[in-house]
Write an enzyme that holds these catalytic residues in place. Structure first.
Site, PDB file in Angstrom:
ATOM      1  N   GLY A 258       0.590  -1.079  -0.145  1.00  0.00           N
ATOM      2  CA  GLY A 258      -0.193  -0.108   0.147  1.00  0.00           C
ATOM      3  C   GLY A 258       0.935   1.254   0.041  1.00  0.00           C
ATOM      4  O   GLY A 258       2.029   1.138  -0.372  1.00  0.00           O
ATOM      5  N   ALA A 259       0.134   2.258   0.281  1.00  0.00           N
ATOM      6  CA  ALA A 259       0.939   3.811   0.326  1.00  0.00           C
ATOM      7  C   ALA A 259       1.286   3.839  -1.126  1.00  0.00           C
ATOM      8  O   ALA A 259       2.538   4.253  -1.476  1.00  0.00           O
ATOM      9  CB  ALA A 259       1.904   3.805   1.111  1.00  0.00           C
TER      10      ALA A 259
ATOM     11  N   HIS B  65       2.232   4.412  -5.067  1.00  0.00           N
ATOM     12  CA  HIS B  65       2.867   5.356  -5.973  1.00  0.00           C
ATOM     13  C   HIS B  65       3.166   4.894  -7.277  1.00  0.00           C
ATOM     14  O   HIS B  65       2.630   3.929  -7.755  1.00  0.00           O
ATOM     15  CB  HIS B  65       4.108   5.980  -5.264  1.00  0.00           C
ATOM     16  CG  HIS B  65       5.012   4.753  -4.942  1.00  0.00           C
ATOM     17  ND1 HIS B  65       5.639   4.093  -5.825  1.00  0.00           N
ATOM     18  CD2 HIS B  65       5.624   4.142  -4.029  1.00  0.00           C
ATOM     19  CE1 HIS B  65       6.470   3.062  -5.323  1.00  0.00           C
ATOM     20  NE2 HIS B  65       6.249   3.240  -4.108  1.00  0.00           N
ATOM     21  N   GLU B  66       3.690   5.920  -8.044  1.00  0.00           N
ATOM     22  CA  GLU B  66       3.641   5.650  -9.371  1.00  0.00           C
ATOM     23  C   GLU B  66       4.589   4.152  -9.681  1.00  0.00           C
ATOM     24  O   GLU B  66       4.087   3.608 -10.789  1.00  0.00           O
ATOM     25  CB  GLU B  66       4.644   6.766 -10.264  1.00  0.00           C
ATOM     26  CG  GLU B  66       4.882   6.616 -11.685  1.00  0.00           C
ATOM     27  CD  GLU B  66       3.782   6.486 -12.454  1.00  0.00           C
ATOM     28  OE1 GLU B  66       2.573   6.753 -12.089  1.00  0.00           O
ATOM     29  OE2 GLU B  66       4.011   5.668 -13.470  1.00  0.00           O
TER      30      GLU B  66
ATOM     31  N   HIS C  12       4.129   1.252  -7.945  1.00  0.00           N
ATOM     32  CA  HIS C  12       3.215   0.373  -8.000  1.00  0.00           C
ATOM     33  C   HIS C  12       2.345   0.303  -9.271  1.00  0.00           C
ATOM     34  O   HIS C  12       2.043  -0.560  -9.719  1.00  0.00           O
ATOM     35  CB  HIS C  12       2.260   0.611  -6.724  1.00  0.00           C
ATOM     36  CG  HIS C  12       3.075   0.603  -5.411  1.00  0.00           C
ATOM     37  ND1 HIS C  12       3.130   1.603  -4.598  1.00  0.00           N
ATOM     38  CD2 HIS C  12       3.908  -0.409  -4.831  1.00  0.00           C
ATOM     39  CE1 HIS C  12       3.839   1.337  -3.528  1.00  0.00           C
ATOM     40  NE2 HIS C  12       4.301   0.192  -3.672  1.00  0.00           N
TER      41      HIS C  12
ATOM     42  N   LYS D  19      13.210  -2.470  -8.234  1.00  0.00           N
ATOM     43  CA  LYS D  19      13.458  -1.489  -7.121  1.00  0.00           C
ATOM     44  C   LYS D  19      13.894  -2.304  -6.224  1.00  0.00           C
ATOM     45  O   LYS D  19      15.064  -2.297  -5.444  1.00  0.00           O
ATOM     46  CB  LYS D  19      12.306  -0.739  -6.725  1.00  0.00           C
ATOM     47  CG  LYS D  19      12.320  -0.256  -5.256  1.00  0.00           C
ATOM     48  CD  LYS D  19      12.895   1.283  -5.339  1.00  0.00           C
ATOM     49  CE  LYS D  19      13.408   1.565  -3.980  1.00  0.00           C
ATOM     50  NZ  LYS D  19      12.459   1.275  -2.770  1.00  0.00           N
TER      51      LYS D  19
HETATM   52  P1  AMP Z   1       6.288  -2.375  -1.608  1.00  0.00           P
HETATM   53  O1  AMP Z   1       4.813  -1.819  -1.706  1.00  0.00           O
HETATM   54  O2  AMP Z   1       7.236  -1.345  -1.352  1.00  0.00           O
HETATM   55  O3  AMP Z   1       6.381  -3.652  -0.935  1.00  0.00           O
HETATM   56  O4  AMP Z   1       6.234  -2.878  -3.164  1.00  0.00           O
HETATM   57  C1  AMP Z   1       5.396  -3.519  -3.753  1.00  0.00           C
HETATM   58  C2  AMP Z   1       6.238  -3.776  -5.159  1.00  0.00           C
HETATM   59  O5  AMP Z   1       6.242  -2.674  -5.994  1.00  0.00           O
HETATM   60  C3  AMP Z   1       7.454  -4.434  -5.079  1.00  0.00           C
HETATM   61  O6  AMP Z   1       7.439  -5.617  -6.236  1.00  0.00           O
HETATM   62  C4  AMP Z   1       8.344  -3.326  -5.454  1.00  0.00           C
HETATM   63  O7  AMP Z   1       9.681  -3.958  -6.118  1.00  0.00           O
HETATM   64  C5  AMP Z   1       7.590  -2.619  -6.391  1.00  0.00           C
HETATM   65  N1  AMP Z   1       7.964  -1.194  -6.172  1.00  0.00           N
HETATM   66  C6  AMP Z   1       8.215  -0.210  -5.325  1.00  0.00           C
HETATM   67  N2  AMP Z   1       8.707   1.012  -5.681  1.00  0.00           N
HETATM   68  C7  AMP Z   1       8.921   0.583  -6.984  1.00  0.00           C
HETATM   69  C8  AMP Z   1       9.557   1.473  -7.882  1.00  0.00           C
HETATM   70  N3  AMP Z   1      10.202   2.706  -7.607  1.00  0.00           N
HETATM   71  N4  AMP Z   1       9.826   1.152  -9.122  1.00  0.00           N
HETATM   72  C9  AMP Z   1       9.201  -0.068  -9.596  1.00  0.00           C
HETATM   73  N5  AMP Z   1       8.865  -0.936  -8.624  1.00  0.00           N
HETATM   74  C10 AMP Z   1       8.644  -0.431  -7.397  1.00  0.00           C
END
Ligand code: AMP
Length: 285
Positions: free
Chosen positions: A31-32, A34-35, A37, A149
């Site tokens: 969650g939270a 952003h672009e 996701h 990322k």
């Molecule tokens: P998170 O919510 O941070 O656990 O991330 C969920 C998914 O989004 C994971 O597969 C991350 O690698 C991906 N993700 C997070 N930030 C980015 C980003 N800046 N660019 C590409 N994928 C991202």
């Protein structure tokens, strides 16, 4: 967009979709949104007929001193973003339904989980691998998209999927960045305006590596050392690590060989905020 909170209900829907010969893509998040996701959602939509997004702040992947309690949870805003991005199902389970009384089994991802992020965050990748396997079984996805990322996470998920014969295609999406190069992250909001400015040092270290390898240098250890100097020149920065690794195994590498792929990986603290970034380098002839 349908919002589902019960794993059993999600699984029943996924089973129905499969019987209707739908191709299911899943994007897992905490969650939270952003672009970054949303770029994963767009990639999933190009590959799959149905896209499920999961939002679950997974307690098992947080250490006792980490930000589990204060991790941002703007659910209404996330649901609106997911809806306007065209997500078909939003699966946001309650913690008690994911880890009910009697829950015992975890996934041990092996040695790759013991280095870099794993050293600084013991048990982190066990938590990640466990929840990813659970979410794959719940969503019955044909395809799962993960961001580059979190490159070590991606490598570990690929390893788990291969070793456990997981019948889901794992696909990588490129890193989405802010205009000044900072990788989009739900944790960027923790940065003060000064820290936010200084955090661009991570991307400057990446650009330096890109430039130097681009002009033919293959001495990766030396290039990483120069990158570390760039990062430490930002006031208040505290690097946990910054080095080149083999892109498949995450073994540290000093010198690039033709035809191989490497990754510059880094984790840097600014105050209480810990940022990670990376860059892939395919070494030509
Ligand atoms: P998170 O919510 O941070 O656990 O991330 C969920 C998914 O989004 C994971 O597969 C991350 O690698 C991906 N993700 C997070 N930030 C980015 C980003 N800046 N660019 C590409 N994928 C991202």
């Amino acid at each position: 967009m349908q919002i589902i909170t019960d794993p059993a209900e999600m699984q029943a829907i996924a089973e129905r979709l499969r019987l209707q010969r739908q191709f299911i893509g899943v994007v897992m998040t905490m969650g939270a949104l952003h672009e970054g996701h949303l770029s994963l959602v767009r990639l999933a939509q190009r590959r799959a007929g149905i896209v499920i997004m999961t939002i679950f702040v997974n307690p098992m992947q947080f250490g006792p001193e980490e930000d589990y309690e204060r991790y941002p949870r703007p659910f209404e805003q996330d649901a609106a973003l997911a809806r306007s991005a065209g997500v078909d199902y939003l699966f946001a389970p309650e913690q008690g339904l994911m880890y009910p009384e009697g829950f015992r089994c975890t996934v041990d991802p092996g040695p790759m989980a013991e280095r870099f992020e794993g050293t600084v965050r013991p048990g982190h990748f066990r938590g990640v691998a466990t929840v990813v396997l659970k979410l794959l079984n719940i969503t019955k996805a044909h395809l799962a998209v993960f961001g580059e990322k979190d490159a070590q996470q991606l490598a570990i998920i690929r390893r788990v999927a291969a070793d456990m014969n997981v019948d889901t295609k794992i696909e990588a999406a490129p890193i989405s960045r802010e205009p000044d190069g900072l990788a989009a992250s739900s944790r960027n909001i923790y940065l003060s305006p000064e820290e936010r400015e200084r955090a661009t040092a991570l991307h400057r270290a990446i650009r330096h590596a890109e430039q130097e390898t681009g002009r033919g240098r293959r001495d990766l250890a030396a290039i990483a050392k120069e990158g570390l100097a760039i990062v430490t020149s930002a006031p208040g920065s505290k690097p946990d690590y910054l080095c080149f690794v083999d892109d498949g195994t995450f073994d540290p590498v000093d010198t690039a060989l033709p035809g191989r792929s490497y990754r510059l990986v880094m984790a840097v603290r600014f105050g209480t905020t810990r940022l990670i970034d990376n860059w892939r380098f395919d070494c030509g002839e």
